[in-house]
Write a protein that holds these residues in place. Sequence first.
Motif, PDB file in Angstrom:
ATOM      1  N   ARG A 252      10.468  30.698 -85.947  1.00 32.66           N
ATOM      2  CA  ARG A 252      10.417  31.923 -85.150  1.00 32.66           C
ATOM      3  C   ARG A 252      10.641  33.134 -86.052  1.00 32.66           C
ATOM      4  NH1 ARG A 252       8.434  33.618 -80.268  1.00 32.66           N
ATOM      5  NH2 ARG A 252       9.086  31.667 -79.277  1.00 32.66           N
ATOM      6  N   TYR A 308       4.715  30.600 -74.165  1.00 32.28           N
ATOM      7  CA  TYR A 308       5.065  30.587 -75.586  1.00 32.28           C
ATOM      8  C   TYR A 308       3.760  30.695 -76.362  1.00 32.28           C
ATOM      9  CZ  TYR A 308       4.088  25.735 -74.344  1.00 32.28           C
ATOM     10  OH  TYR A 308       3.520  24.606 -73.840  1.00 32.28           O
TER      11      TYR A 308
ATOM     12  N   ASP B 532      13.634  34.822 -70.667  1.00 31.38           N
ATOM     13  CA  ASP B 532      13.170  33.612 -69.980  1.00 31.38           C
ATOM     14  C   ASP B 532      13.103  32.449 -70.962  1.00 31.38           C
ATOM     15  OD1 ASP B 532      12.367  32.133 -67.895  1.00 31.38           O
ATOM     16  OD2 ASP B 532      10.521  33.230 -67.475  1.00 31.38           O
ATOM     17  N   ARG B 535      13.186  28.417 -69.860  1.00 35.14           N
ATOM     18  CA  ARG B 535      11.960  27.838 -69.326  1.00 35.14           C
ATOM     19  C   ARG B 535      10.875  27.792 -70.392  1.00 35.14           C
ATOM     20  NH1 ARG B 535      11.023  30.420 -63.477  1.00 35.14           N
ATOM     21  NH2 ARG B 535      11.177  32.351 -64.627  1.00 35.14           N
ATOM     22  N   GLU B 536      10.870  28.787 -71.266  1.00 36.51           N
ATOM     23  CA  GLU B 536       9.896  28.783 -72.355  1.00 36.51           C
ATOM     24  C   GLU B 536      10.038  27.511 -73.180  1.00 36.51           C
ATOM     25  OE1 GLU B 536      10.384  32.123 -74.954  1.00 36.51           O
ATOM     26  OE2 GLU B 536       8.997  31.325 -76.443  1.00 36.51           O
ATOM     27  N   TYR B 538      11.772  24.693 -72.447  1.00 35.76           N
ATOM     28  CA  TYR B 538      11.603  23.445 -71.701  1.00 35.76           C
ATOM     29  C   TYR B 538      10.127  23.173 -71.449  1.00 35.76           C
ATOM     30  CZ  TYR B 538      16.615  23.852 -70.796  1.00 35.76           C
ATOM     31  OH  TYR B 538      17.972  23.968 -70.930  1.00 35.76           O
ATOM     32  N   TYR B 539       9.392  24.248 -71.189  1.00 36.71           N
ATOM     33  CA  TYR B 539       7.970  24.043 -70.933  1.00 36.71           C
ATOM     34  C   TYR B 539       7.248  23.651 -72.212  1.00 36.71           C
ATOM     35  CZ  TYR B 539       4.601  24.437 -67.178  1.00 36.71           C
ATOM     36  OH  TYR B 539       3.718  24.145 -66.171  1.00 36.71           O
ATOM     37  N   TRP B 540       7.732  24.167 -73.317  1.00 34.99           N
ATOM     38  CA  TRP B 540       7.155  23.748 -74.598  1.00 34.99           C
ATOM     39  C   TRP B 540       7.355  22.250 -74.794  1.00 34.99           C
ATOM     40  CZ3 TRP B 540       9.081  21.423 -78.976  1.00 34.99           C
ATOM     41  CH2 TRP B 540       8.188  21.362 -80.051  1.00 34.99           C
ATOM     42  N   HIS B 543       4.957  20.124 -72.752  1.00 29.84           N
ATOM     43  CA  HIS B 543       3.538  20.072 -73.084  1.00 29.84           C
ATOM     44  C   HIS B 543       3.237  19.694 -74.524  1.00 29.84           C
ATOM     45  CE1 HIS B 543       1.643  21.398 -69.399  1.00 29.84           C
ATOM     46  NE2 HIS B 543       2.689  22.155 -69.209  1.00 29.84           N
ATOM     47  N   ASN B 544       4.201  19.830 -75.410  1.00 29.35           N
ATOM     48  CA  ASN B 544       3.856  19.683 -76.805  1.00 29.35           C
ATOM     49  C   ASN B 544       4.678  18.653 -77.556  1.00 29.35           C
ATOM     50  OD1 ASN B 544       1.806  21.835 -76.838  1.00 29.35           O
ATOM     51  ND2 ASN B 544       3.573  23.089 -76.305  1.00 29.35           N
ATOM     52  N   MET B 564      12.682  20.178 -66.027  1.00 33.26           N
ATOM     53  CA  MET B 564      11.677  21.164 -66.426  1.00 33.26           C
ATOM     54  C   MET B 564      10.865  20.706 -67.622  1.00 33.26           C
ATOM     55  SD  MET B 564      13.272  24.884 -65.824  1.00 33.26           S
ATOM     56  CE  MET B 564      15.001  24.647 -66.010  1.00 33.26           C
ATOM     57  N   ALA B 707      11.367  22.884 -84.898  1.00 33.62           N
ATOM     58  CA  ALA B 707      10.128  22.589 -84.184  1.00 33.62           C
ATOM     59  C   ALA B 707       9.757  23.730 -83.248  1.00 33.62           C
ATOM     60  CB  ALA B 707      10.279  21.305 -83.381  1.00 33.62           C
ATOM     61  N   PHE B 708      10.770  24.336 -82.658  1.00 30.20           N
ATOM     62  CA  PHE B 708      10.475  25.444 -81.753  1.00 30.20           C
ATOM     63  C   PHE B 708      11.734  26.272 -81.574  1.00 30.20           C
ATOM     64  CE2 PHE B 708       9.973  27.589 -77.685  1.00 30.20           C
ATOM     65  CZ  PHE B 708       8.703  28.095 -77.814  1.00 30.20           C
ATOM     66  N   THR B 709      11.557  27.577 -81.551  1.00 30.29           N
ATOM     67  CA  THR B 709      12.654  28.470 -81.206  1.00 30.29           C
ATOM     68  C   THR B 709      12.099  29.472 -80.220  1.00 30.29           C
ATOM     69  OG1 THR B 709      13.750  28.230 -83.328  1.00 30.29           O
ATOM     70  CG2 THR B 709      14.255  30.205 -82.086  1.00 30.29           C
ATOM     71  N   SER B 710      12.840  29.686 -79.146  1.00 29.47           N
ATOM     72  CA  SER B 710      12.305  30.553 -78.089  1.00 29.47           C
ATOM     73  C   SER B 710      12.347  32.005 -78.538  1.00 29.47           C
ATOM     74  CB  SER B 710      13.100  30.349 -76.815  1.00 29.47           C
ATOM     75  OG  SER B 710      14.436  30.712 -77.053  1.00 29.47           O
ATOM     76  N   GLU B 711      11.747  32.850 -77.739  1.00 35.13           N
ATOM     77  CA  GLU B 711      11.500  34.225 -78.155  1.00 35.13           C
ATOM     78  C   GLU B 711      12.773  34.961 -78.567  1.00 35.13           C
ATOM     79  OE1 GLU B 711       9.177  36.330 -75.335  1.00 35.13           O
ATOM     80  OE2 GLU B 711       8.996  38.110 -76.583  1.00 35.13           O
TER      81      GLU B 711
END
Lengths: 602, 727
Positions: A252, A308, B532, B535-536, B538-540, B543-544, B564, B707-711
């Motif tokens: 990020r 995202y 948010d 949810r960002e 969890y939704y990632w 789906h990914n 979620m 792997a992922f960091t939210s906004e």
Amino acid sequence: MVRLTHLLLASLLALASSVLADNIKLQQVDRKISLNSQFVRITETVKVKNVGNQVVSEVILCESLGGDAVLSSYKVVETSSKNVLTVSSATVAGAPAEAACHSVNLAKPLPAGETVGLTVTAVLAKAQIPYPAELGQHETQLMLYNGNVYVLSPYSVSSQTTEVILPTSTVKSYTDEKPVSKSDNKIKYGKYDLIKPFTEKRLSVHFENNKPFKHILTYVKEIEVSHWGNIYVEEKYEIKNAGAKHTGSFSRLKYAHMNLKANSFRDLKAILPRSAHSLYYVDLIGNISTSNVRKAPTSTVMDLELRYPLLGGWKVDFTIGYSVPLKGFLTSAKSGQRRLTMDLSSPLEDVFIEDMVVRVVLPEGATNIKANLPYDMEKSFDIKYTYLDTTGRPVLVLHKQNVAAPEHAAKFSVDYDFNTVHILREPLLLVGVFFALFVAVIAYNRMEFTITRDDKWEAARSKEVLATYMEQIQALLEDEATILLGLARATNQVREASEVDTAQREKTTVEKRLKDLEEKVKPLLAAVESRSVRVGSQVRDVLDKARLLQSRYFKQLSDRIDLVKKGVALNEISRKLAPAQDALNAAKRELEGTIMTVFGAY
Amino acid sequence: MSPVKPSSGPEPYVSHASLFETAKRYLTKTKSQELLLRSIILIFVYLLAFCIRLFSVLRYESVIHEFDPYFNYRSTINLVQEGFYEFWNWFDAESWHPLGRVVGGTVYPGLMFTAAILYKVSQFLTACIKLRDICVFTAPFFAGNTALIAYLFGKELKDTETGLVAAALMAVVPGYISRSVAGSFDNEAVAIFALVTTFYLWVRAVNQGTIASAVLAAFAYLYMAASWGAYVFISNLIPLYVIIMFVSGRYSRRIYVAYTTFWAVGSLLAMQVRFIGFNHVTSNELLSFNGVFVGLQVWEALVFLRTKLGTKQFGQLVYLTAVAAGAVGAAGTAILVLSGKLNPWTGRFWTLLDPTYAKKFIPIVASVSEHQPTTWASYIFDLHVLVFAAPAGLYFCFKRPTDGTIFLTVFALTAIYFSGIMVRLMLVAAPAFVLLSAIAVSSILQSASKELRTPAAAETKTSPVATRRGRTSASNEENITTKKSTNLMILGLTFLALWSYSSHSVWVTSEAYSSPSIVLISGWGPHRVVLDDFREAYYWLRHNTAPDAKVMSWWDYGYQITAMGNRTVIVDNNTWNNTHIATVGRAMASNETEAYKIMRQLDVDYALVIFGGMSGYSSDDINKFLWMVRIGGGVFPVIKESDYLANGDYTVSSRGTQTMLNSLMYKLSYYDFGNIMTEHGKGTGYDRVRNYEIGKKDVQLDHLYEAFTSEHWIVRIYRVKDLENRF
């Protein structure tokens, strides 16, 4: 079956045209292959010449599809008249496997020796392959396009050129088939002379393309028409970044602070009708809070940001919805025929849709449903049950694969017959249900479900009966009060001696009516007394008081008549009668109080 | 006129009044006016109870809140999709990997059934309401129902007026709103309704003394038992009430009928809930429930036999019975203890009796904020004027005790005690406070307004007399006016108190209880910032990542990730296996190499942490880290709390210990953070929650990668690397 015959017909046609192949020559073909997006957009201007001695009405044109590429849109226009020609896919003997050939029906048959100019626009999807297939966050995306250097054609081509347009000037490699020249973001091949039918030479370009590869895997649009004044549209998307797959870590920090975004994208833009309202943008777990809506002169622009950013290979799904009024979308003829006109494809810009389903939900009672489509789609029917439906709403289901965003954006219309009476179905249903409910409650209250009739039941029953008598007596007393009120009014109207007669007449009628009531109350009182002596005596008390009050009223009247006869002034009369009037009022209040205490419980 | 048969009665009188006049007469009657007024008040109370809970939907959206509701929501989806039997047999392999969880047997299904039935009914009525919306609005809907039950309860306890006041107070009592705003799809949402209904029907059963009314109460008890673990409160309170009635000499045959029926039917029904089953007979928590039943039977048998036997024989019988009872009791206890049927008192039991127990022995219970002892401030916050009105209600209850008010007193006193132990049980105390206050308020209003009305009537009566006796009339009038002003003052004060109560309730609801905590909003208007991130992320995940990917996070987020993100978690909010949670705590507290070993053993693919240092979100994992260390250390002595404390302080600044700065939690939270300026004028790596620069800015990861960091960096997910190739 129908499809099979279509296929057979097509192959027969193909055979026929291959026989005719010698009769046609392509004099000049200029081809432009634009790789400036996720699609491959090919534009060809073709000059067709009939070199045989027979009239030709069909021409076969082919495109090279390498790998997984699919032909999303294919359109042939006659250059001079701009007429769109009908096209059907055809198989041609001797064509390479990757060739997708179409037979074009000329607007008017081409006589021997004549030429005709055609313009072909083809949109290929999945024709650009990421190479390398995986991408780190700091890298740029390279794509590989494979096609044919020469125009694939069952006819010999006299002269041709090909121009490849690239998004940037960065090109890793390209096929070197002389003559070829590269300048900035363009590569020019040709001109090549006298190329035999179906000459193959692989054209391969390896180039930089950071354009977003927005692939919508499934797209379901539901249009629901309500003749009460609204059309609801809901669109479900499953979207994927079909560019090179993201590999390694997603930082990020690098994404947000160093602007290393590789081939990712997050924004989408939907162009909705100007009158769209009640918009929403949600997914399975709730609202997606990153969106913006603004009104443009002719449209409503919805700037969507996905939950995202989608890096290569990442997926997400979402739903957008909105409502539009009937006006401007639904027209009706006098005969009861309606026509719904809406956008057929997705309102999103620059996307490729692999699988599109459009469901048009028409109101209950719609019949004779016909769709007028700008291009071929599979049609079927379904039934949907929503609010207060009984027989279900007819649904027209349209299905198409490989849809490209700008090319397939078009209006479509659905014709159906609808009688306005049907819109009353739902309110009538509600009215009916509530009516039945109330009737049921009324019936229930009239029924008795007691199994044993014991003393307790007897007591309760007796109490109930008593209550009905009491209610009746009360109504009787109220009637009596109304009558006495009338008498009082008549009393007050006596102002001169001439009015005495009217008052006397009124008095006799009132007396008669009161007597009548007196008669009627007797059996009721007796019935009450037979059930409860206590209540009976209470009622008797009330009735006594009522009688007393009656006599006061009559006394008041006769006194007034006397005074009027004597010729006493009116204000003097009021003054003289005031104490008696006060006493009367007090008695009246007391009676009302007693009635309330005695009858209040029933 | 024909002679009328006596059975058919006299000819009915038909009024000559017109329809209009009949309606007018009807409406001017006090009785019908009262009915009209009452129904309007009740409708408004119902609407108020529903609407006041919609702040969260209006301000945010129709979304499920917080943590536990997400599990309930997921279960409801399962119930609706798979059906009743599949749900009953549901083994959830998506949580507690690799153990799994037998959901069907470890869940109170009342809430899910309620929502599923509401959903099916709405489907049947062809109302296309989404299941999520049904779940979101279940709590407000039941709050309205609870208010109506409060009306009935008040009516049963005292009179209609009390019922109305109770309904109005219940509709907006903040202590109850805290758990029943729209989106708060938790057990308590329906359980409070069930609790109040059970109590109401029980009081009704005691008042009527019929089997039918007691059976009705038993069914309400079933609903409560199926909904919430606090059903034990009912099944202890009712025997306690019976004992008190017995001791105070108010015991009657009505109570015997009510209790015996309630016990028999209620037990059978409650045992149908899989999670309860035979616990209803064997559990110590229900000892009094079963014991009082036996005791009542013995008592009634003795009473019966005394009428049949002589005094001497009866004395012998009593003696024999006492000996036999003692022997059977001792033998039974011995057998039960030896066979292991008699469970020792559980931690939950001790926690309820001893407020300090959890702090000392069960860190996992103590780590939950809603299990903390209640402060005085929160009484005022959650009950406001009821805190002062309830004692007055107690006074009125004692002044004129009935079977009903004695029950209310017992209920209130026990509920107040339990609410002092755990913040969460404020919920149970709220109805008691409401009913007591309703009695107080209605009694005060009744007496005040009655006195206001009677002198007016007396005045008119005495007026002719007064003219004759001039002197006394003056004093009389004076007397009347002072009384009038006092009463007016009382009415005014009551009104003021109720008014401030209602405005306080609205304020509390809007400010404190309407945040879904899954979406965070700061600022207003154009400066509104929506965070948010949950949810960002969890939704990632949904789906990914691979569908069978396992995610390790602190247990707080387990339910949310499965609901979620639709991915398997190691631990979740069910907290049924302390060792498993301790293992996760140990992994988070260990250094990366040690943690990697644990994560490999647990098949972990992703590690997820909540981090607030960037956005200033204070309830993040670093702040919860102390519990991970304590719970981990409670099972694995390798983890020592002292290693993480710098001068008795959990800190991640430069003062922090090496163990702390090398722990997996520190690394996952602060990876890449050391390079960022978060606030103007501060150095890089300035933590906005803890308000200092972090101790170690150059964080390197060997076995995991981002792997992922939210906004806003609130959720950070790391991929656990596979083992490296050995060749």
